[in-house]
Design an enzyme around this catalytic site. Structure first.
Site: not given
Length: 989
Positions: A175, A630
């Protein structure tokens, strides 16, 4: 101005002397202020302390007041660049100290819950799980779970059947916000250990307390003087190193303890139930193998990652075996030894004469020590070979190199598989048992070997679907087919692919110069074959296809696997498990249709691996939370995933196929994150059946796995949730009325979300200007690009992580809640009585309760006053009107959503029923505000200079004309604020 201590005295809701978290926050306050006063100039230290105290004293109900905002802005704008960077560092340090403290308190609470023998009792006429359901953040331990299952009269046979089939897989990913230097990570661990010692103050003398606090302050002072940032863009192997830290330092030792806890709890409540296999919970990794959109992940990188993982495990096994040799001092003069062990010693003597000569005299009457000496030598030889493989690369002619280096002994004497190592350890264990001895260290090591093997974690390959279709298109162009592949219909593609899969002749010529992209696509499959030959199939056997749209996407991968020798046509066995990843709402809706086409193909079904006692075929399917959110917003994404699971499970059952669902959850709510226990309980009844696979994002690894008891807590939480969902959640199935209501909510919220995000032509400019997204993409924080396509500026090319990250930094957190209020309002406008049904759903349906809980938590972190400042300061003048309109839409939706969430939950304020979470969020919301204003100040300066590039790299600060500074200094300051806000929010992208 009020200090933290004054607020403590005046606001009992904020802090309590009886709460260990509140009590130790005062320690952190004193520590932080003391370090600043010693490390910063006096006026600077006082200004930073003033900023924090302002934060405490002037915030109203989760949103900063305008008066307070102006006070903070005045202080921030008066700072020069050096002071701004010091402020960013100071607040980042503060939040990291608070995070460590909260982790320590969570760890202590888990220890107390485990050691407490008094399981919370439930009246016989009530649901034994009701207390856990009422306490949204109170997962149950093994002891509580098995007690309650017994009260529900769950038959031992039913529980045992589930435990024997249980398969929990946690997959670590990289990440971009969690690339922390080893140096800083080690300091955090030392601070946590010192806090742990200080927290047992009742056992300390006065001098010991003073000494520990002095050590703690000196450790933090050293931390302050340490550069917290990498000076270079992290490589993939840096990210591998980061993720493996948790295995090496915590998980290796935690897994035997997890088994011990489930053993103890079963013995108390179900003494006749057989224990689950040691590997009921195991691990995977995408770090070093996820190549979707990351050109840095090459076949060589994946190969080196596998070698690195094996090196780590061999290191740990060597240490553990050496410790065992010290411990097992059993002498043949005082104890019998099994004949099998003695026979193995004779075999080893012939193979390792040097070891025998060196150790036989010392250990002539200590057979276990002699055996462990042989084991140590085999491990060292295996390590020697592994180093050679890492240096040579996956394409190397290993036999020739080994002969040339004259170390052919490695070929004969190293452990060729983990099974050989296991066999040697089992000899020792069984010999001890035969003489009425047990050794926990041997049992623990065997548990570790069963779970980690030599591989540590399975590497999942992930690649985007068009990479395979493009490669096959190039291949068919070369072969000059009568109909080109991209001109075929889906049905024609399936027929052609199946025909080629059934054909034994090779399809791919060996002497063609393919394009670089196609050659790399082919090389991945070749490398996987070599990996499996050297490491065994366990190291790499799953191939995840992102953006899966059709059945041909899976068959294309199988065809490439067949061409590279990963598919045996004679036995109809595949060495790769092909895993479709359905990410968008449209693909989630289409997933059952896609899989039905494949399940109708006998050839495809025959390639699925057969598992368990039933020997049924297993299909793994991955569900994407990030892109669907999204694409369509929070409610629509979660509901479509929920529906897809039910449809896919029903389809699999009809075809007599076992299903393992792989949940691609992020750390933030906008990417499927949130408490794992509630999320697993919210899965549809009948979809788990003891099997689940979940991504553990890099951003949450520290909060879950940095401390041993925290790691155990997370592992136990996931396991108990899987068992509970699989055995008792059928009583909580949704009714048709509930499903219809959720479908309406999902559709309305999706429409409102898309109207803003996808249909408003100004939204993309708004996002790019009023969030730090462009700076995030330029910073040296990840090996992976922020966008899928280089140079693209459209929303579709932007990855979900930076999308959520940008909104979080600017305190909107929009992807996690926008559209919820409009959907709920539309339902109530059509029928005001629906509020009662919504309240029933919140009380009785885990899925709906999970949705509302996540939205409530996210809303509590939103600060529209801070967000407004981002818009006013960073938005361009020419876009002011359109940006004001967008902000007004967001603000209206926030207020509507908040009011309806409170109405459904029956609360007066957000989080009021969860005191610990409310206290933590309140503290963070207050203290994080100066960081936001600092970030805006730095971004404004950087962007002002970017619009009017100077002649030199050094820029004159119009607020600081006496010195020049560089763009790199501004970027450094921006990165520090980004990291600080990420630490303060505790979930980022």
């Amino acid at each position: 101005m009020e200090s933290f201590r004054q607020i403590k005295n005046n606001n009992v809701d904020l802090i309590s002397n009886n709460d260990p978290l509140d009590k130790n926050r005062l320690l952190i306050e004193d520590l932080w202020e003391s370090v600043l006063r010693e490390e910063c100039p006096d006026d600077q230290a006082e200004r930073l302390i003033q900023l924090k105290e302002l934060s405490y004293s002037k915030q109203i109900d989760g949103n900063s007041s305008k008066t307070f905002k102006n006070e903070i802005v005045d202080i921030v704008n008066s700072m020069d660049l050096a002071e701004s960077i010091a402020a960013a560092r100071a607040f980042s340090l503060y939040f990291q100290l608070v995070n460590i403290l909260e982790q320590r308190v969570e760890e202590d609470r888990y220890i107390q819950s485990f050691t407490n023998k008094d399981v919370q009792k439930s009246p016989d006429n009530l649901d034994p799980f009701a207390p856990a359901l009422a306490r949204q953040n109170a997962p149950v331990t093994f002891r509580e779970l098995f007690y309650r299952l017994r009260k529900l009269n769950v038959p031992p046979g039913k529980l045992e059947e589930l435990l024997q089939e249980m398969d929990i897989r946690l997959v670590f990913t990289a990440h971009p916000t969690e690339i922390v230097r080893h140096t800083i990570r080690h300091k955090q661990t030392r601070v946590a250990n010192l806090l742990k010692k200080i927290q047992i103050e009742q056992f300390l003398t006065k001098d010991e307390k003073i000494s520990l606090k002095t050590q703690l302050k000196e450790e933090v002072r050293l931390w302050w003087r340490t550069d917290e940032l990498h000076q270079f863009k992290p490589s993939v192997l840096d990210e591998v190193d980061y993720s493996l830290h948790y295995f090496q330092q915590v998980l290796f030792n935690a897994m035997p303890q997890l088994r011990g806890r489930i053993t103890e709890a079963l013995t108390e409540n179900y003494p006749d139930v057989q224990l689950p296999p040691e590997s009921f919970c195991n691990f995977g990794s995408w770090v070093g193998s996820d190549r979707d959109g990351n050109p840095s992940v090459t076949p060589d990188i994946t190969w080196r990652t596998a070698c690195y993982q094996r090196q780590l495990m061999l290191d740990r096994y060597i240490v553990a075996t050496s410790n065992l040799r010290d411990q097992l001092s059993v002498s043949m003069q005082w104890s019998q030894v099994s004949s099998s062990l003695l026979e193995s010693l004779e075999t080893d003597r012939v193979k390792f004469p040097e070891i025998y000569e060196a150790r036989a005299t010392r250990y002539r009457s200590e057979p276990y020590r002699l055996k462990l000496s042989y084991i140590l030598e085999k491990l060292r030889l295996t390590q020697e070979r592994n180093n050679l493989l890492a240096d040579s690369g996956w394409k190397f002619d290993f036999e020739g190199e080994i002969d040339n280096k004259n170390i052919d002994k490695v070929e004969n004497l190293y452990y060729k598989s983990v099974n050989e190592f296991t066999y040697d350890l089992e000899l020792i264990k069984n010999s001890l048992i035969s003489t009425d001895l047990t050794c926990d260290s041997v049992n623990n090591l065997l548990t570790q070997v069963h779970i980690f093997g030599f591989s540590l974690a399975s590497l999942d390959i992930r690649q985007e679907s068009t990479r395979h279709s493009d490669a096959i298109q190039e291949l068919t162009n070369y072969l000059d087919l009568s109909v080109q592949y991209d001109q075929m219909s889906e049905e024609e593609k399936i027929k052609w692919l199946i025909d080629e899969l059934n054909t034994k002749r090779p399809l791919i010529p060996s002497d063609v110069n393919w394009t670089k992209t196609t050659e790399e696509t082919f090389s991945v499959f070749k490398m996987v074959k070599r990996l499996q030959q050297e490491f065994g199939s366990r190291i790499c056997h799953s191939y995840v296809i992102s953006m899966s749209h059709s059945a041909s996407d899976l068959l294309e991968v199988l065809l490439l696997a067949k061409e590279m020798g990963l598919l045996d046509q004679d036995s109809q066995k595949s060495k790769l498990l092909v895993v479709p990843l359905f990410e968008t709402v449209e693909d989630l809706q289409r997933a059952p249709e896609v899989m039905e086409k494949l399940f109708k193909l006998d050839f495809y079904k025959s390639l699925l691996p057969k598992v368990g006692e039933s020997f049924k075929p297993l299909q793994e399917l991955m569900l994407g939370y990030s892109d669907s959110n999204k694409d369509s917003g929070f409610v629509s994404s979660n509901w479509e995933i929920h529906r897809a699971q039910i449809a896919l499970q029903n389809l699999s059952s009809r075809n007599n196929i076992l299903l393992r669902l792989f949940h691609g959850r992020g750390g933030s709510v906008g990417r499927g994150g949130g408490p794992a226990y509630q999320a697993i309980l919210a899965q549809p009844s009948g979809t788990l059946k003891g099997r689940i696979k979940i991504t553990e994002q890099g951003e949450v690894l520290a909060s879950k796995y940095s401390l041993p008891e925290l790691a155990l807590y997370n592992l136990e939480t996931v396991t108990t949730a899987v068992i509970q969902n699989s055995l008792v959640n059928s009583r909580l199935d949704a009714t048709p009325e509930w499903n219809q209501l959720m479908s309406r909510l999902a559709e309305t919220s999706r429409s409102h979300y898309r109207k803003l995000v996808h249909e408003n032509p100004d939204l993309l400019n708004f996002f790019q200007e009023v969030t730090p997204i462009e700076e995030i993409s330029k910073l040296q924080i990840s090996s992976r690009p922020a966008r899928r396509k280089k140079g693209a500026k459209d929303l579709s090319s932007l990855r979900a992580i930076p999308w959520v990250f940008g909104w979080t930094q600017s305190r909107f957190l929009l992807p996690s809640w926008f559209g919820v209020g409009t959907a709920l309002s539309a339902e109530l406008n059509s029928d005001p009585q629906q509020i009662e049904l919504l309240r029933v759903l919140h009380q009785r349906w885990p899925f709906f309760r999970m949705l509302i809980s996540k939205v409530e938590m996210t809303l509590s972190k939103v600060d529209l006053e801070v967000a407004r400042y981002y818009v006013d300061t960073l938005g361009s003048k020419e876009n002011k009107d359109s940006f004001d309109n967008i902000f007004e839409v967001i603000s209206k939706e926030y207020n509507l959503t908040k009011s309806l969430i409170l109405e459904i939950t029956g609360k007066n304020k957000l989080l009021e029923s969860d005191r610990d979470l409310k206290s933590s969020v309140s503290l963070r919301n207050k203290t994080i505000i100066p960081l936001g204003f600092l970030q805006v100040s730095l971004l404004r300066r950087l962007r002002d200079q970017t619009r009017q590039p100077p002649i030199s790299e050094f820029l004159i600060d119009k607020d600081e004309s006496r010195r020049a500074y560089s763009r790199s200094e501004l970027l450094r300051g921006a990165l520090l604020t980004i990291n600080g806000i990420a630490a303060g929010m505790r979930n980022t992208g």
